[in-house]
Enzyme design. Structure first.
Site, PDB file in Angstrom:
ATOM      1  N   GLU A 122       0.848  -1.193   0.000  1.00  0.00           N
ATOM      2  CA  GLU A 122       0.000   0.000   0.000  1.00  0.00           C
ATOM      3  C   GLU A 122       0.890   1.252   0.000  1.00  0.00           C
ATOM      4  O   GLU A 122       1.346   1.669  -1.042  1.00  0.00           O
ATOM      5  CB  GLU A 122      -1.022  -0.053   1.141  1.00  0.00           C
ATOM      6  CG  GLU A 122      -2.054  -1.150   0.858  1.00  0.00           C
ATOM      7  CD  GLU A 122      -3.169  -1.270   1.887  1.00  0.00           C
ATOM      8  OE1 GLU A 122      -3.220  -0.486   2.850  1.00  0.00           O
ATOM      9  OE2 GLU A 122      -4.005  -2.187   1.716  1.00  0.00           O
TER      10      GLU A 122
HETATM   11  C1  HEC Z   1      -3.087   1.341  -1.903  1.00  0.00           C
HETATM   12  C2  HEC Z   1      -4.459   1.464  -1.503  1.00  0.00           C
HETATM   13  C3  HEC Z   1      -4.784   1.883  -0.080  1.00  0.00           C
HETATM   14  C4  HEC Z   1      -4.307   2.957   0.636  1.00  0.00           C
HETATM   15  C5  HEC Z   1      -3.284   3.982   0.194  1.00  0.00           C
HETATM   16  C6  HEC Z   1      -5.017   2.949   1.905  1.00  0.00           C
HETATM   17  N1  HEC Z   1      -5.901   1.895   1.946  1.00  0.00           N
HETATM   18 FE1  HEC Z   1      -7.237   1.514   3.433  1.00  0.00          FE
HETATM   19  N2  HEC Z   1      -7.632  -0.254   2.566  1.00  0.00           N
HETATM   20  C7  HEC Z   1      -7.142  -0.706   1.362  1.00  0.00           C
HETATM   21  C8  HEC Z   1      -7.464  -2.116   1.191  1.00  0.00           C
HETATM   22  C9  HEC Z   1      -7.109  -2.991  -0.008  1.00  0.00           C
HETATM   23  C10 HEC Z   1      -8.152  -2.497   2.348  1.00  0.00           C
HETATM   24  C11 HEC Z   1      -8.634  -3.907   2.712  1.00  0.00           C
HETATM   25  C12 HEC Z   1      -7.443  -4.652   3.254  1.00  0.00           C
HETATM   26  C13 HEC Z   1      -7.776  -5.863   4.085  1.00  0.00           C
HETATM   27  O1  HEC Z   1      -8.937  -6.114   4.399  1.00  0.00           O
HETATM   28  O2  HEC Z   1      -6.830  -6.568   4.477  1.00  0.00           O
HETATM   29  C14 HEC Z   1      -8.267  -1.299   3.189  1.00  0.00           C
HETATM   30  C15 HEC Z   1      -8.948  -1.255   4.407  1.00  0.00           C
HETATM   31  C16 HEC Z   1      -9.120  -0.106   5.155  1.00  0.00           C
HETATM   32  C17 HEC Z   1     -10.002   0.009   6.291  1.00  0.00           C
HETATM   33  C18 HEC Z   1     -10.910  -1.087   6.840  1.00  0.00           C
HETATM   34  C19 HEC Z   1     -12.324  -0.944   6.344  1.00  0.00           C
HETATM   35  C20 HEC Z   1     -13.154  -2.182   6.574  1.00  0.00           C
HETATM   36  O3  HEC Z   1     -14.329  -2.181   6.210  1.00  0.00           O
HETATM   37  O4  HEC Z   1     -12.643  -3.176   7.085  1.00  0.00           O
HETATM   38  C21 HEC Z   1      -9.872   1.289   6.780  1.00  0.00           C
HETATM   39  C22 HEC Z   1     -10.593   1.902   7.951  1.00  0.00           C
HETATM   40  C23 HEC Z   1      -8.873   1.951   5.957  1.00  0.00           C
HETATM   41  N3  HEC Z   1      -8.460   1.078   4.966  1.00  0.00           N
HETATM   42  C24 HEC Z   1      -8.370   3.221   6.180  1.00  0.00           C
HETATM   43  C25 HEC Z   1      -7.232   3.706   5.526  1.00  0.00           C
HETATM   44  C26 HEC Z   1      -6.442   4.846   5.979  1.00  0.00           C
HETATM   45  C27 HEC Z   1      -6.714   5.662   7.220  1.00  0.00           C
HETATM   46  C28 HEC Z   1      -5.440   5.022   5.068  1.00  0.00           C
HETATM   47  C29 HEC Z   1      -4.309   6.021   5.098  1.00  0.00           C
HETATM   48  C30 HEC Z   1      -3.459   6.010   6.283  1.00  0.00           C
HETATM   49  C31 HEC Z   1      -5.616   3.986   4.049  1.00  0.00           C
HETATM   50  N4  HEC Z   1      -6.681   3.204   4.383  1.00  0.00           N
HETATM   51  C32 HEC Z   1      -4.805   3.865   2.927  1.00  0.00           C
HETATM   52  C33 HEC Z   1      -6.437   0.040   0.447  1.00  0.00           C
HETATM   53  C34 HEC Z   1      -5.768   1.208   0.767  1.00  0.00           C
END
Ligand code: HEC
Ligand code: HEC
Length: 315
Positions: A122
């Site tokens: 990520e």
């Molecule tokens: C490159 C893409 C990417 C970036 C950049 C990213 N995310 Fe995500 N995010 C994801 C993905 C893919 C998942 C699911 C991963 C998993 O379930 O293991 C996720 C899951 C989440 C979830 C969980 C939601 C759920 O329904 O379970 C949250 C809250 C979240 N991200 C917040 C953030 C925050 C805050 C940041 C910045 C610090 C961020 N993300 C940066 C791709 C990204």
């Protein structure tokens, strides 16, 4: 005779479950109590690529707040074009998820917040580098010091990001207005879809304030779902947790295609079809399926004020 009695029993169970679970679908409140200053700082950080190693990825890159709080690809590419392991879930209403991530490995938003920053597929960064870069930045130093005696720390960074995400709720969907007593908020097909959602058993897994995201379930109960990811098993290493995932929230689901943890379903119709085969184990008449889709389309809420001034350049 046997068939008739089992049919009556099934009818009884589904009526009973719809009565029990109906009470559990509750509308979202219009706002949550939050600390406004922490929310503003969390918002600034959410939009800032400073958190990523190559300074190109912000949280917003994958969680588009001007649209659905997610993106519309099966797998988002992270740093250096690396493919992620999961379809991006929305950050909207994530505060109401009983756990975070598809496999529920983070307890809450605060515990989740630093993971994407150090995830090698990520944002690819490391905490010492993030803290160093933030401390070098005069504006962030001042903003953190105004809120915390110990200024910029991992814990404070996680806390402000989580506080901002608490403000990301989307109230007033047609369905919420219906639950609040506006019987004209849904048309008769959507109401029929809601009835089927209850009687066909969808509600036994997708329930509570987020219409999901309050329990785990195996993906592929009646049929092997050919999932590459092992789900909860990765955390617990218990055989029975193989292919067990957090039941996703269905709020705003009309906006978050594609669906499932691997994005295998392109449309809501595909998604509901998959559910009938793998989770319910019985086919559904096309008309019923389409009414359920119509119902799911009523779960789209209003974006909160806090995101309305976000510049499109962040998309
Ligand atoms: C490159 C893409 C990417 C970036 C950049 C990213 N995310 Fe995500 N995010 C994801 C993905 C893919 C998942 C699911 C991963 C998993 O379930 O293991 C996720 C899951 C989440 C979830 C969980 C939601 C759920 O329904 O379970 C949250 C809250 C979240 N991200 C917040 C953030 C925050 C805050 C940041 C910045 C610090 C961020 N993300 C940066 C791709 C990204
Ligand atoms: C036995 C529990 C169970 C039942 C019953 C069930 N679901 Fe699901 N549902 C899940 C799980 C678990 C997932 C996540 C699957 C995965 O790992 O990708 C899911 C995913 C979904 C998704 C995709 C959401 C997204 O964001 O990707 C939709 C839409 C959905 N279900 C709708 C329904 C409907 C409509 C019904 C009734 C016809 C139903 N579900 C019945 C457990 C269930």
């Amino acid at each position: 005779m046997l068939q008739k009695s089992s049919f009556v029993l099934l009818l009884f169970v589904s009526v009973l479950s719809s009565v029990i679970f109906a009470a559990e679908l509750v509308p979202l409140p219009t706002s949550l109590k939050v600390d406004a200053k922490k929310v503003q700082l969390g918002k600034k950080l959410f939009l800032d690529p400073i958190l990523s190693k190559d300074k190109k990825f912000s949280c917003m890159t994958c969680h588009n707040l001007l649209h659905n709080g997610a993106d519309n690809s099966a797998y988002t590419k992270g740093i250096d074009e690396k493919k992620g392991h999961f379809n991006v879930p929305t950050v909207y209403n994530a505060v109401y998820n009983f756990r975070q991530f598809w496999d529920g490995r983070a307890k809450n938003l605060k515990e989740q917040a630093l993971n994407p920053i150090i995830n090698p597929v990520e944002m690819g960064n490391s905490m010492p580098v993030v803290l160093r870069d933030l401390k070098k930045n005069k504006e962030y130093s001042a903003l953190f010091e105004a809120l915390y005696d110990d200024g910029i720390t991992e814990d404070n960074l996680a806390e402000v990001l989580a506080e901002f995400e608490k403000a990301l709720i989307t109230p007033n969907s047609p369905f919420d207005r219906y639950l609040n007593g506006d019987i004209n908020a849904l048309n008769k097909y959507e109401i029929e879809g809601y009835r089927l959602f209850k009687t066909k058993g969808c509600i036994s897994c997708h329930n509570g304030i987020n219409i999901g995201a309050n329990l785990y379930n195996k993906f592929g109960i009646y049929k092997d779902a050919d999932s590459e990811e092992l789900g909860r098993y990765n955390t617990t290493h218990r055989e029975e947790d193989k292919y067990v995932f957090k039941v996703p929230s269905l709020r705003n689901v009309a906006l978050t295609a594609p669906y499932m943890h691997d994005g295998r379903a392109k449309t809501l119709e595909d998604a509901v079809n998959i559910m009938t085969k793998y989770q319910l184990g019985r086919p559904m008449k096309k008309d019923d399926l389409l009414h359920i889709v119509e119902f799911l389309n009523t779960l789209t809420g209003e974006l909160p004020e806090i995101v309305k001034d976000i510049d499109v350049q962040h998309q």
